[in-house]
Scaffold this motif. Structure first.
Motif, short mmCIF file in Angstrom:
data_model
loop_
_atom_site.label_atom_id
_atom_site.label_comp_id
_atom_site.label_asym_id
_atom_site.label_seq_id
_atom_site.Cartn_x
_atom_site.Cartn_y
_atom_site.Cartn_z
N VAL A 7 0.84 -1.21 0.00
CA VAL A 7 0.00 0.00 0.00
C VAL A 7 0.87 1.25 0.00
N LEU A 8 1.92 1.25 0.81
CA LEU A 8 2.80 2.42 0.87
C LEU A 8 3.54 2.64 -0.45
N TRP A 9 3.95 1.56 -1.11
CA TRP A 9 4.60 1.70 -2.41
C TRP A 9 3.65 2.36 -3.41
N VAL A 10 2.40 1.94 -3.42
CA VAL A 10 1.42 2.53 -4.33
C VAL A 10 1.24 4.02 -4.03
N MET A 38 10.32 -2.89 3.34
CA MET A 38 9.69 -2.50 2.08
C MET A 38 10.09 -3.36 0.89
N LEU A 39 11.05 -4.25 1.07
CA LEU A 39 11.50 -5.10 -0.03
C LEU A 39 10.96 -6.52 0.14
N PRO A 40 10.56 -7.15 -0.97
CA PRO A 40 10.06 -8.53 -0.86
C PRO A 40 11.17 -9.53 -0.57
N ALA A 52 12.80 4.50 1.70
CA ALA A 52 12.29 4.34 0.34
C ALA A 52 11.68 5.65 -0.16
N CYS A 53 10.92 6.30 0.71
CA CYS A 53 10.29 7.57 0.35
C CYS A 53 11.34 8.66 0.12
#
Length: 466
Positions: A7-10, A38-40, A52-53
């Motif tokens: 959701v945050l990536w989107v 945040m990484l798979p 990431a942001c």
């Protein structure tokens, strides 16, 4: 990858391609999610939402027309980012060279070790990951120093701090509710980083609030940092709803810090209180100070709080018993704990690494300590420490030229906001990285200095008129 990360990536990608300040809001607010990977497929490397942001934010700033040139000018400007630029170059170069230069000559506490303990100095993955972290913090500071002279950006930044405060408080409330209802498992998707978690710890029979951070100490530190920003930047919020929301946020963050029972947070609150008192006295005596507009309200609130506290103590002296018990447990008993002994050992060995390398340092990412100053010295050596501390001192002490009173007052408030966080860093910080939040403030402070090109243009213009 958990669903909160998706959701945050989107949200971040959508904000990246939007024209509004959404990415700035996300940058500040995601500091509340300190345990979300945040990484798979991380391979042991943790990329948190704020990191990431920040990467996306830096990219968005630098691709704007003319900002690369402005960024380079800021990076090389002695009054703005030059010392920080030199520190990053020195630190990254040392991370690659120093562990190999001093390979196996002495013991360190490795930053990336699966279990805490000593090992001989050797190149490790931490040298690369910590280099990436410090470059990301530098990039964030550089981006803010490039665009920070905009009045609109300062307004957006103030609103972002307000949003971040309520997001952080909300995570603390959710943490409390889920713990008391025994449904803590619902927060597991938010706790996916490969860190050690201390989220279900009690102190004096009450849960230590951690929010969505890894432990109560981290949560308390972030609460105090945001609280300090709102305390000193409060005069810049519009009178009415914004100002009221800022006051409520300050009170809630203070309550969350106490509920976290973080000794580091209490240190931060003490430093914040002292700095605020000195600043209040200074503003009282300086009739021309831009930040004294609400000084009567501040004295009224202080008087009310002191009156209620004294009245409550006189009517029921036992009200102070839980406070004294908590202070005894967090301050006096803390010095006898295994955690305190271990952290003291980290710092001692980190300091010895500084001495064993002849003041050159063991390399960024080579050591773990529990004191930010020792971390800088042990990792980057005396020269690196001079650059980093010199940069912070320069931004904190120098007075910008050719700026409006509003800009100068804003810069002063940011400088005061930094001090409690830096004080807490000296107690618990394990790595040299200053973090995204501090980097943002330092970049905004650096932006208050007029670029050399603008000063040259003004000088040429005045000469032409003469």
């Amino acid at each position: 990858m958990s669903w909160p990360a998706a959701v945050l990536w989107v949200m971040m990608i959508a904000a990246l391609f939007s024209r509004g300040p959404g990415l700035l809001y996300l940058l500040v607010c995601t500091g509340a999610f300190g345990s979300l990977q945040m990484l798979p497929f991380s391979g042991g490397v943790n990329v948190l939402p704020q990191s990431a942001c920040a990467a996306l934010f830096v990219c968005k700033v630098l691709v704007q027309r003319g900002n690369i040139t402005r960024g380079i000018e800021s990076a090389l400007d002695p009054q703005r980012m030059m010392l920080f630029t030199a520190f990053v170059v020195h630190a990254v170069f040392g991370a690659l060279i120093l562990p190999r230069t001093f390979l196996g000559l002495f013991e360190v506490v490795p930053i990336s070790a699966p279990m805490f303990g000593t090992d001989i100095l050797r190149p490790a993955s931490g040298n690369y990951t910590q280099s990436c972290y410090i470059m990301l913090s530098y990039g964030t500071a550089l981006a803010f120093s490039t665009i920070g002279q905009s009045d609109a950006l300062r307004i957006y930044y103030l609103r972002a701090l307000l949003w971040a405060a309520y997001v952080l408080v909300l995570t603390g409330i959710i943490d409390l509710i889920t713990y008391n209802l025994h449904i803590g498992y619902v927060l597991e998707p938010f706790r996916t980083a490969t860190y050690s978690f201390l989220v279900d710890v009690e102190a004096e029979g009450a849960k230590r609030v951690v929010g969505l951070m890894t432990e109560a100490s981290s949560f308390g530190t972030v609460c105090v940092g945001l609280m300090a920003s709102l305390v000193f930047l409060r005069p810049f919020y519009k009178q009415g709803l914004e100002h009221l929301l800022a006051l409520v946020a300050i009170a809630l963050l203070g309550a969350m810090t106490i509920l976290s029972t973080s000794s580091t947070g209490l240190v931060g609150l003490g430093v914040l209180g002292f700095i605020y008192g000195v600043d209040l006295l200074y503003r009282t005596l300086d009739a021309s100070n831009k930040r004294r507009d609400q000084i009567k309200q501040e004295f009224a609130v202080i008087f009310l709080v002191v009156f209620v506290a004294l009245a409550g103590t006189l009517l029921k002296p036992s009200l102070l018993d839980p406070v004294s018990t908590m202070i005894d447990g967090l301050v006096y008993e803390k010095a006898k704990s295994a955690s305190y002994a271990e952290r003291t050992m980290w710092t001692r060995i980190g300091w010895q690494a500084f001495l064993d390398t002849g003041g050159m340092g063991a390399g960024l990412g080579s050591i773990r300590v529990s004191n930010w100053a020792v971390s800088i010295l042990g990792s980057t050596g005396l020269f690196g420490a001079m650059l980093m501390f010199g940069f912070i001192a320069q931004q904190a002490l120098t007075v910008p030229r050719s700026v409006s009173k509003e800009q100068a007052a804003f810069g002063t408030a940011l400088k005061l906001s930094l001090l409690p966080t830096l004080a807490m860093y000296l107690v618990v910080a394990t790595i040299p990285d200053i973090g995204i939040a501090v980097a943002s403030m330092l970049g905004l402070i650096a932006a208050t200095h007029t670029p050399r090109s603008a000063l040259r243009s003004a000088s040429t213009l005045s000469e032409g008129r003469a």
